[in-house]
Design an enzyme around this catalytic site. Structure first.
Site, short mmCIF file in Angstrom:
data_model
loop_
_atom_site.label_atom_id
_atom_site.label_comp_id
_atom_site.label_asym_id
_atom_site.label_seq_id
_atom_site.Cartn_x
_atom_site.Cartn_y
_atom_site.Cartn_z
N ASP A 154 128.95 50.19 7.46
CA ASP A 154 130.11 49.69 6.72
C ASP A 154 129.64 49.43 5.29
O ASP A 154 128.44 49.42 4.99
CB ASP A 154 130.71 48.44 7.37
CG ASP A 154 132.19 48.27 6.97
OD1 ASP A 154 132.59 48.84 5.93
OD2 ASP A 154 132.94 47.58 7.68
C1 BGC Z 1 135.78 48.01 5.80
C2 BGC Z 1 135.81 49.35 6.48
C3 BGC Z 1 136.21 50.42 5.51
C4 BGC Z 1 135.27 50.40 4.31
C5 BGC Z 1 135.54 51.47 3.30
C6 BGC Z 1 134.99 48.05 4.51
O1 BGC Z 1 135.10 46.86 3.80
O2 BGC Z 1 135.23 47.05 6.69
O3 BGC Z 1 136.70 49.30 7.56
O4 BGC Z 1 136.21 51.66 6.12
O5 BGC Z 1 135.36 49.13 3.69
O6 BGC Z 1 136.76 51.30 2.69
#
Ligand code: BGC
Length: 746
Positions: A272
């Site tokens: 993530d």
């Molecule tokens: C979220 C993810 C997301 C990523 C990219 C993160 O803060 O937890 O679910 O895919 O950002 O946008």
């Protein structure tokens, strides 16, 4: 898989051997720095704080770009990658396409309320087609976290509290995004996230640590992820949080032992955002170097934007801490996906295609159908609904009644401009000759903003109302309501009140909405409450005092039409709750599949769980009404005894006993009465959504076999199936009373 020509595509689907050979040939000519580049995902222009993406890409320093949503930019960056970088490897463009790209579908929690996996599959097919036409290759979805705590904001992104329903929705979404095979035309690669346990954040506080037993992980939190692997999902995303003192992004048990070892996953894992760097903040890794080493060794292939891999991996290889073979192993599945997607042959996107694709009328039709099938009728006293189509004077009241953001909902695609049919517009379109007056009442706002507000919800940027302005708005709304024959109240949450960094301590209607609802309810006019929200809300007052309540969730760009379709009876609502509605936020987490340790639910002794409020749900899991009625009878279990490992059929008859055609979602629950471990008092093990004409009867058949009757046992430390007695129920929600016995024997 042999060579296969796909109609309508250029080229052919490469065989596994062919993919492997091409990957090895690429690896042979790549420098260590380029290999690390493939393990690196960088933020697009607007997000990136570091060196310019063009410069990084030219050196072969990035394998993927996220948070860019600009077709021309995609082509420009891709050109640098495939013409100017040393090994000319194309980039993967990635974005969160969670419930639609331009045509916005109901939020995933709503789609789960359809209990119709085909709805989710078709929605993600459309989302993939539009996203791919824009130049995207990879979506960060589906979100598969089981969520049992309604305070957690990200409950809106998943399929709710149940692993069985969650697994069905997981597979459907993967199939929708990816199509029949990885690299299928007009589709994108899916990403199962966030592996694993993120939904169980302590106190429902986003990003907080999670403590789950192995049995809970395996029986409850893993099934949707395993279903995604079985459906062929190309990528996984590791979760942010600390799981049982081992952060998910440095967790070998999750990323290697279970995901690859047990489930045979062959794709790649992206962290993530910033999660590898966060291993230091979490008090796990000593420094960035240690974080890079531990994430890679745990099985994490790609660093999303924390810049930890590019800073530290080369040094770790040079001093012998990591072997070059470890880097190669991490790079292989990333290259393989690029080969399978045909990016080497077709790196660019036709910039003229997007506007044609998003304008396709069938996309809007699918979105409207998905919204219709997702809504849940929670209350309908005295058959107030459906409303008559010949009404002449209607008031539409509430801060969300004309909000495009709240209609489209949480997790908007970065850079997307909302263009939804609001409830007001939907009702006005449905009643062309009538007077439809609108008053928003006082606005609602989150108290504490998040970074996402500015990106995702324009309402957050508005200058706040003063208390005096709010009071005027309140009184205007009451006067507008007083002058109407029927009042439709549209209340709930703004789009930025659920989603990431959007947890709440309370589940009440925010702001002065309940006060307004009460003021309007005493006018003596028929009141219909339409809820737009991304989580269960504690609407206890409304549940007793407002005659008709429709849970419309965040229904997407066709939401206003779909709501009007239901309010005026053109469509009969048939959705059911995929989450329990607690009476109060302080009752969360609350879910149906609990273990019992004292008095059985339903007995008087059950209630003292709290002395200051009923511990039972406001609305149970699986609940939802219709404009018709159904009876479910004649439950039969084909054999009273079944052997461990064997299967038995369970059937029941469902009849539409009311006046109009409608849908019933028939649900099968089991309870194992004793065994190696204590088991939940009920678990969903089958469901089917059926459309029945008035008077029509159909038989539904479910199968109970080892997959349904077995479980991962704490006492045994493995998957087992006990030879024990079971309760079996079939009915219309998780409180079903139609019962049969089943004995599993040796
Ligand atoms: C979220 C993810 C997301 C990523 C990219 C993160 O803060 O937890 O679910 O895919 O950002 O946008």
């Amino acid at each position: 898989m042999g060579e296969m020509m796909i109609p309508g595509t250029v080229g052919s689907v490469p065989s596994d051997t062919e993919v492997d050979a091409r990957v090895e040939a690429l690896l042979e000519r790549m420098s260590l720095e380029e290999k690390i580049g493939q393990l690196t995902q960088i933020g697009g222009a607007s997000w990136n704080q570091g060196p310019k993406p063009e410069d990084v890409i030219r050196k072969g320093g990035a394998g993927s770009v996220l948070w860019l949503n600009d077709t021309q930019q995609f082509n420009l960056l891709q050109k640098i990658a495939v013409e100017e970088s040393p090994s000319k490897i194309p980039l993967l463009f990635a974005l969160d396409v969670i419930h639609g790209y331009r045509t916005i579908f109901p939020v995933p929690l709503a789609m789960a309320s359809s209990w119709d996996p085909a709805v989710a599959e078709r929605a993600q097919t459309v989302a993939a087609r539009e996203a791919r036409a824009a130049g995207l290759h990879w979506t960060f979805g589906p979100m598969l976290d089981i969520a049992r705590d309604a305070r957690w904001g990200r409950i809106v992104e998943g399929a709710g509290e149940d692993p069985y329903l969650g697994a069905a929705m997981a597979a459907a979404q993967v199939n929708g995004f990816q199509g029949p095979f990885l690299g299928a035309p007009d589709r994108v690669v899916a990403c199962a996230k966030h592996f694993a346990g993120y939904g169980a954040a302590e106190g429902g506080r986003d990003y907080d640590p999670v403590y789950l037993s192995e049995a809970q992980l395996r029986n409850v939190y893993f099934p949707p992820f395993e279903a995604a692997v079985k459906a062929g999902v190309g990528t996984f995303m590791s979760a942010y949080m600390d799981l049982n003192n081992v952060p998910a992004s440095g967790n070998r048990f999750l990323l290697s032992d279970v995901l690859r070892g047990e489930w045979g996953f062959k794709g790649f894992v992206v962290s993530d955002a910033m999660a590898i760097g966060n291993l230091v903040i979490q008090g796990f890794a000593r420094d960035g170097r240690d974080a890079a080493m531990r994430a890679l060794s745990a099985g994490l292939n790609m660093d999303m934007a924390s810049n930890t891999y590019p800073q530290h991996l080369a040094g770790l290889v040079k001093d012998g801490t990591l072997a070059l073979a470890d880097i190669d192993a991490a790079v292989r599945p990333i290259l393989a996906i690029k080969v399978r997607m045909g990016l080497f042959e077709h790196p660019y996107i036709d910039e003229s295609k997007l506007e044609q694709v998003v304008a396709l009328p069938e996309h809007r039709k699918e979105a409207r159908n998905a919204a219709q099938r997702s809504m849940v009728l929670l209350r309908n006293e005295g058959h107030l609904l459906p409303l008559s189509g010949s009404l002449k004077n209607v008031a539409v009241i509430g801060p969300l009644a004309d909000s495009m953001e709240a209609t489209e909902g949480s997790w908007m695609v970065f850079g997307h401009t909302p263009a939804a049919v609001t409830v007001l517009e939907g009702i006005r379109t449905r009643l062309p000759g009538a007077k439809v007056e609108y008053a928003p009442g006082p606005e609602i706002r989150r108290d504490i903003a998040s970074w996402f507000d500015n990106e995702m919800d324009a309402s957050a940027k508005k200058v706040p109302q003063t208390p005096e302005q709010a009071e005027v708005a309140f009184q205007t709304a009451v006067v507008t309501a007083r002058n109407a024959d029927v009042i439709v109240m549209v209340l709930g949450e703004n789009a930025n009140m659920a989603g990431e960094a959007a947890s709440r301590a309370s589940l009440d209607l925010p702001g002065r909405q309940e006060e307004l609802l009460k003021a309007v309810s005493v006018l003596g006019k028929p009141v219909v409450l339409v809820l737009l929200n991304g989580r269960p809300l504690s609407i206890t007052w409304a549940a007793e005092n407002v005659p008709a309540i429709l849970e419309a969730w965040e229904p997407g760009s066709q939401g206003g039409h779909a709501i009007a379709d239901i309010l005026f009876g053109d469509v009969n609502p048939g959705g059911k709750l995929p989450v329990t509605f607690p009476r109060k936020g302080s009752h969360a987490p609350l879910y149906y599949a609990r273990n019992l340790t004292h008095s059985p639910e339903g007995s008087p002794m059950y209630n003292p769980r709290y002395w200051d409020g009923l511990p039972t749900p406001l609305y149970p899991f699986g609940y939802g009404l219709s404009y018709t009625t159904f009876s479910i009878t004649n439950l039969t279990v084909a054999a009273e005894r079944v052997k461990v490992g064997g299967s038995v059929a369970v059937t029941a008859e469902v009849t539409n006993t009311g006046p109009v055609v409608g849908d019933e979602i028939v649900q099968l629950y089991i309870h194992q009465k004793a065994g190696s471990d204590s088991r939940p008092m009920r678990e969903l093990k089958g469901f089917e959504r059926l459309t029945l004409k008035p008077g029509e009867t159909r038989t539904v058949t479910f199968t109970l076999g080892p997959a349904e009757l077995g479980y991962w046992s704490t006492n045994a430390g493995r998957w087992i199936q006990d030879a024990e007695a079971f309760d079996v129920w079939v009915g219309a929600d998780s409180t079903a009373t139609l019962h049969a016995d089943l004995v599993v024997g040796r």
